[in-house]
Design an enzyme around this catalytic site. Sequence first.
Site, PDB file in Angstrom:
ATOM      1  CE  LYS A 148      -3.834  -2.305   2.306  1.00 49.88           C
ATOM      2  NZ  LYS A 148      -4.419  -2.711   3.584  1.00 49.88           N
ATOM      3  CD  GLN A 179      -3.391  -4.609   6.791  1.00 52.74           C
ATOM      4  OE1 GLN A 179      -3.312  -3.635   6.058  1.00 52.74           O
ATOM      5  NE2 GLN A 179      -4.033  -5.703   6.424  1.00 52.74           N
ATOM      6  CG  ASP A 232      -9.442   0.219   5.316  1.00 52.70           C
ATOM      7  OD1 ASP A 232      -9.169  -0.016   4.119  1.00 52.70           O
ATOM      8  OD2 ASP A 232      -8.693  -0.075   6.263  1.00 52.70           O
TER       9      ASP A 232
END
Length: 295
Positions: free
Chosen positions: A53, A97, A120
């Site tokens: 990412k 994460q 997200d």
Amino acid sequence: MSARILDGAAIGKTIREEVASEVARLSGNGRKPGLAAVLVGEDPASAVYVRSKGKACEEAGMHSVTLRLPADTSESELLSTVDRLNADASIHGILVQLPLPRHIDSEKVLRRIDPGKDVDGFHPVNVGKLVTGDKSAFRPATPYGVQQMLIRSGIETKGAHAVIVGRSNIVGKPMANLLIQQGPGGDATVTVCHSRTRDLPTVTRQADILVAAIGKAEFVTADMVRPGAVVIDVGINRVDDPARPRGYRLVGDVAYEPVAQIASAITPVPGGVGPMTIAMLLQNTLQAMKQADLD
Ligand code: NDP
């Protein structure tokens, strides 16, 4: 019949290039989107995701920060880190994460992220916006990537029967919410299946578009697929393979070879949905900066 392969690597690259050119244009005005990724602990798969990412961010000309915290970081320390990122004007997107170590309440942490930086799309505010069709919602990157893949491959969702196997908050549920919205990549009739679904093959065989997000290697077999269906394989599973240098290979939730014989289109694993996810995360970070500028 042999299925058309939906090349997520190529479509994802196009999206990343589109984002990069928009970033370059905005950088001329002194604006640069920034993404912060927070990794707690040493989970090797998570470390790989976070690294890729960060790399994709930099390639798109974005500001990228990765915070690596030890596995014994307390929940309150992590919440303070999120607070600092919420207050940092150079950061427009924050992702924590998952999975987090067991002593940390993931829901609590995800709810602490400023909804305007929640790229997200897991914060309840963004979930609610997605359900109600609010365009400012951040759409979770994996199902958003699937939707873009369908749109950009010219696959009509309007009026199609989409069957999704999997009801997670990360993939299955937001996938359903995207496909039932009005407009391009939506207007589908959606069925969501899960481990309690009775006679799953009968349901999946009704799909014009079948999305597998189960987490079980090669679970969807050819007898579960209607000939001519579009098959989207979200799954990423490791299976032992002594012939490979690493001792394993990656397979999806779909038995690729036999299903590709009867489907009209299919996503491979790897190289299908996976590369789309990162592309959509960059897209969301760009969206976050633009929306912050309007506030
Ligand atoms: P979860 O484990 O959270 O959810 C799996 C879902 O599959 C659950 O809803 C479960 O049902 C359902 N399921 C499990 N077994 C069966 C069964 N026998 N019959 C019907 N349904 C079943 O997984 P995720 O949604 O997080 O991920 C799914 C897959 O996608 C994984 O392989 C993951 O690695 C991959 N993934 C890939 C991404 C990418 O970038 N390409 C990103 C995110 C995930 P129930 O709810 O009843 O337990």
